[in-house]
Design a protein around this motif. Sequence first.
Motif, PDB file in Angstrom:
ATOM      1  N   SER A   1       0.678   4.985  -2.378  1.00  0.00           N
ATOM      2  CA  SER A   1      -0.383   5.989  -2.435  1.00  0.00           C
ATOM      3  C   SER A   1      -0.086   7.145  -1.490  1.00  0.00           C
ATOM      4  O   SER A   1       0.464   6.952  -0.398  1.00  0.00           O
ATOM      5  CB  SER A   1      -1.733   5.368  -2.073  1.00  0.00           C
ATOM      6  OG  SER A   1      -1.787   5.064  -0.701  1.00  0.00           O
TER       7      SER A   1
ATOM      8  N   HIS B   1       2.332  13.543  -4.661  1.00  0.00           N
ATOM      9  CA  HIS B   1       2.121  12.529  -5.705  1.00  0.00           C
ATOM     10  C   HIS B   1       3.306  12.510  -6.676  1.00  0.00           C
ATOM     11  O   HIS B   1       3.826  11.442  -7.022  1.00  0.00           O
ATOM     12  CB  HIS B   1       0.817  12.847  -6.447  1.00  0.00           C
ATOM     13  CG  HIS B   1       0.364  11.773  -7.366  1.00  0.00           C
ATOM     14  ND1 HIS B   1      -0.188  10.584  -6.930  1.00  0.00           N
ATOM     15  CD2 HIS B   1       0.387  11.691  -8.728  1.00  0.00           C
ATOM     16  CE1 HIS B   1      -0.498   9.832  -7.968  1.00  0.00           C
ATOM     17  NE2 HIS B   1      -0.157  10.473  -9.066  1.00  0.00           N
TER      18      HIS B   1
ATOM     19  N   THR C   1       0.810  -1.217   0.000  1.00  0.00           N
ATOM     20  CA  THR C   1       0.000   0.000   0.000  1.00  0.00           C
ATOM     21  C   THR C   1       0.842   1.265   0.000  1.00  0.00           C
ATOM     22  O   THR C   1       0.293   2.362   0.013  1.00  0.00           O
ATOM     23  CB  THR C   1      -0.898   0.034   1.254  1.00  0.00           C
ATOM     24  OG1 THR C   1      -0.072  -0.040   2.415  1.00  0.00           O
ATOM     25  CG2 THR C   1      -1.884  -1.107   1.257  1.00  0.00           C
TER      26      THR C   1
END
Length: 309
Positions: free
Chosen positions: A221, A249, A218
């Motif tokens: 993100s 990001h 995970t």
Amino acid sequence: MLEVKVQEVKDLKQFFKHVGGPQPLEDDLDIRRKEADGEEHCFQTFRHRIYLISVYTSVHLNPVATSSVLNLAKPILFFKLLYQILSAGGTPRGATCFYVAFTEAFLAKCSFLAALIADMPFLRLDRATPFELEPEETAVLKSTFDQLLAEYQGSKRGRLGLISTYLQLYLLQIRRIYERHHCGTPSPANAGTPNDLAIAGEFKRLLDAFFKAPDTGTNRSVAFYADKLALHPNYLNAAVKRATGKTAHELLHEHLIALAKMLLSQTRLTVKEITYRLSFREPAHFANFFKRHTATTPRQFRQLADTRA
């Protein structure tokens, strides 16, 4: 998701035994000149927990023919870092070099060095890219290295203190050289508030920490990191952009690409293994991501890196 099992090597004696190198005088520190022997050392892929900074001056093109030596146009500064994955194809073979290697245990003896390490950009996984040295830069590093080596091989009173001091000087000299070679990166016009800078710094620290750790599945993100920082993802993006000129990001993607390039060029892990190492679900997803950001596929990048090695 498949899990890649990689052996972990924790100290220098284990490390050099694994790669077939000479044993260091100490478990947590090694300072040495290494002459090319033309031998090929084969070993299984492993993850290590050491810092190793090397200056290479020549490399054997053919491990069997000891007369086949590439005298590099310029010496190359090369880094290996904590939790980096290493394979037989990931380091120059039969190289003439001088290097300094140390572990977290050594840093525990020298608290000021441990603090300094955290401020060294070239000791981050996403920035540890080898680069060429100019003659005057090599001369500066070699002079300090010679003093380091003399203290390491000696037994005079105050040995550890002088080694630590010379190593501090060596790292600061490398940082100056590194910044000179990477000075083309522009600073953002608006550096953000102190709070923004603190958030951006903690975000970058988490990026390093979670990509050094075993796969979580995970950690690709922004929401994952925002949760760790108790922030909303939109706020994290905005704060990081104010501090660095790029969103969280964008920095996350840059970090992934840098790690992918390192794994492709410095290890013999397969593209599939790298896919799962970086927490992508499928090799096709990783290949599309890599090509979107580099305009080349992972296999093409590795082939190009091999031709330059």
